[in-house]
Design a protein around this motif. Structure first.
Motif, PDB file in Angstrom:
ATOM      1  N   ALA A  35      40.266  62.076  81.314  1.00 13.75           N
ATOM      2  CA  ALA A  35      39.476  62.474  80.155  1.00 13.75           C
ATOM      3  C   ALA A  35      40.096  63.705  79.491  1.00 13.75           C
ATOM      4  O   ALA A  35      40.170  63.799  78.271  1.00 13.75           O
ATOM      5  CB  ALA A  35      38.039  62.750  80.560  1.00 13.75           C
ATOM      6  N   GLN A  36      40.570  64.644  80.303  1.00 14.70           N
ATOM      7  CA  GLN A  36      41.208  65.832  79.740  1.00 14.70           C
ATOM      8  C   GLN A  36      42.503  65.462  79.029  1.00 14.70           C
ATOM      9  O   GLN A  36      42.802  65.988  77.966  1.00 14.70           O
ATOM     10  CB  GLN A  36      41.484  66.859  80.838  1.00 14.70           C
ATOM     11  CG  GLN A  36      40.256  67.583  81.314  1.00 14.70           C
ATOM     12  CD  GLN A  36      40.591  68.556  82.439  1.00 14.70           C
ATOM     13  OE1 GLN A  36      41.691  68.534  82.991  1.00 14.70           O
ATOM     14  NE2 GLN A  36      39.621  69.414  82.765  1.00 14.70           N
ATOM     15  N   ARG A  38      43.200  62.577  77.656  1.00 15.49           N
ATOM     16  CA  ARG A  38      42.854  61.871  76.421  1.00 15.49           C
ATOM     17  C   ARG A  38      42.398  62.854  75.344  1.00 15.49           C
ATOM     18  O   ARG A  38      42.770  62.735  74.189  1.00 15.49           O
ATOM     19  CB  ARG A  38      41.756  60.849  76.689  1.00 15.49           C
ATOM     20  CG  ARG A  38      42.253  59.622  77.338  1.00 15.49           C
ATOM     21  CD  ARG A  38      41.157  58.602  77.472  1.00 15.49           C
ATOM     22  NE  ARG A  38      41.576  57.535  78.361  1.00 15.49           N
ATOM     23  CZ  ARG A  38      40.789  56.845  79.140  1.00 15.49           C
ATOM     24  NH1 ARG A  38      39.493  57.114  79.162  1.00 15.49           N
ATOM     25  NH2 ARG A  38      41.263  55.901  79.904  1.00 15.49           N
ATOM     26  N   SER A  39      41.554  63.816  75.697  1.00 21.82           N
ATOM     27  CA  SER A  39      41.070  64.772  74.702  1.00 21.82           C
ATOM     28  C   SER A  39      42.228  65.647  74.208  1.00 21.82           C
ATOM     29  O   SER A  39      42.296  65.972  73.030  1.00 21.82           O
ATOM     30  CB  SER A  39      39.938  65.626  75.254  1.00 21.82           C
ATOM     31  OG  SER A  39      40.405  66.444  76.304  1.00 21.82           O
ATOM     32  N   SER A  42      44.224  63.431  71.947  1.00 21.82           N
ATOM     33  CA  SER A  42      43.485  63.231  70.708  1.00 21.82           C
ATOM     34  C   SER A  42      43.545  64.487  69.837  1.00 21.82           C
ATOM     35  O   SER A  42      43.754  64.405  68.627  1.00 21.82           O
ATOM     36  CB  SER A  42      42.030  62.893  71.031  1.00 21.82           C
ATOM     37  OG  SER A  42      41.266  62.814  69.871  1.00 21.82           O
ATOM     38  N   ALA A  43      43.386  65.652  70.441  1.00 25.51           N
ATOM     39  CA  ALA A  43      43.479  66.901  69.686  1.00 25.51           C
ATOM     40  C   ALA A  43      44.886  67.073  69.132  1.00 25.51           C
ATOM     41  O   ALA A  43      45.069  67.542  68.007  1.00 25.51           O
ATOM     42  CB  ALA A  43      43.098  68.081  70.574  1.00 25.51           C
TER      43      ALA A  43
END
Length: 170
Positions: A35-36, A38-39, A42-43
């Motif tokens: 999740a980290q 991916r974020s 994404s950022a």
């Protein structure tokens, strides 16, 4: 290899049931890392896209402004050309008129107060206009001086009036 029983894959597993107790602690840390990532990814995409957008705005903004200004200038110049073409057409019409002897004679009579031999020139002055006409330095009205003199006399009178605007003696 012995089959221990039918295995269910994760897609067919009932919802709400996750991996066993042993896998939860390991799976949650892996899921958190994913999740980290991916974020962060994404950022990164958002920052990169925003950077490209800002660069394009800085590069294309002045070019777009120049384009709009030039289109506006072209429109103004086209209007100016149309007005000049209308002026040329009017001047050509006037040139054709000046080619006619009757028009030239008419203009000489009106503008220069020319008369033919044996004719007498009369000019009717409206009394209301003569009373309103300003008086010059000589105490005469400008309309009276104009009616008495030919064009060169009118020029001389206007020079005398302009030379002494307060009307202080000759």
């Amino acid at each position: 290899m012995a089959a221990t029983g039918p295995r269910r894959d994760s897609a067919r597993r009932p919802k709400g049931r996750g991996p066993g107790p042993r896998m939860r602690s390991v799976g949650s840390s892996v899921a958190g890392e994913l999740a980290q990532r991916r974020s962060a990814r994404s950022a990164g995409w958002w920052i990169g896209g925003l950077t490209i957008f800002v660069m394009l705005a800085f590069l294309l903004g002045p070019t777009l402004k120049t384009y709009v200004d030039q289109r506006r200038e072209i429109g103004a110049l086209q209007e100016q050309v149309a007005a000049q073409r209308a002026d040329v057409a009017a001047m050509e019409k006037e040139k054709a008129l000046w080619g006619q002897d009757t028009y030239v004679e008419q203009q000489a009579r009106q503008r220069l107060k020319f008369v033919k031999k044996g004719e007498k020139a009369y000019e009717i002055i409206d009394l209301d206009q003569a009373a309103e006409a300003p008086t010059g330095a000589t105490g005469q009205s400008a309309a009276a001086a104009k009616s008495r003199n030919a064009w060169y006399g009118q020029v001389w009178e206007s020079i005398k009036i302009a030379d002494n605007p307060q009307g202080v003696g000759r």
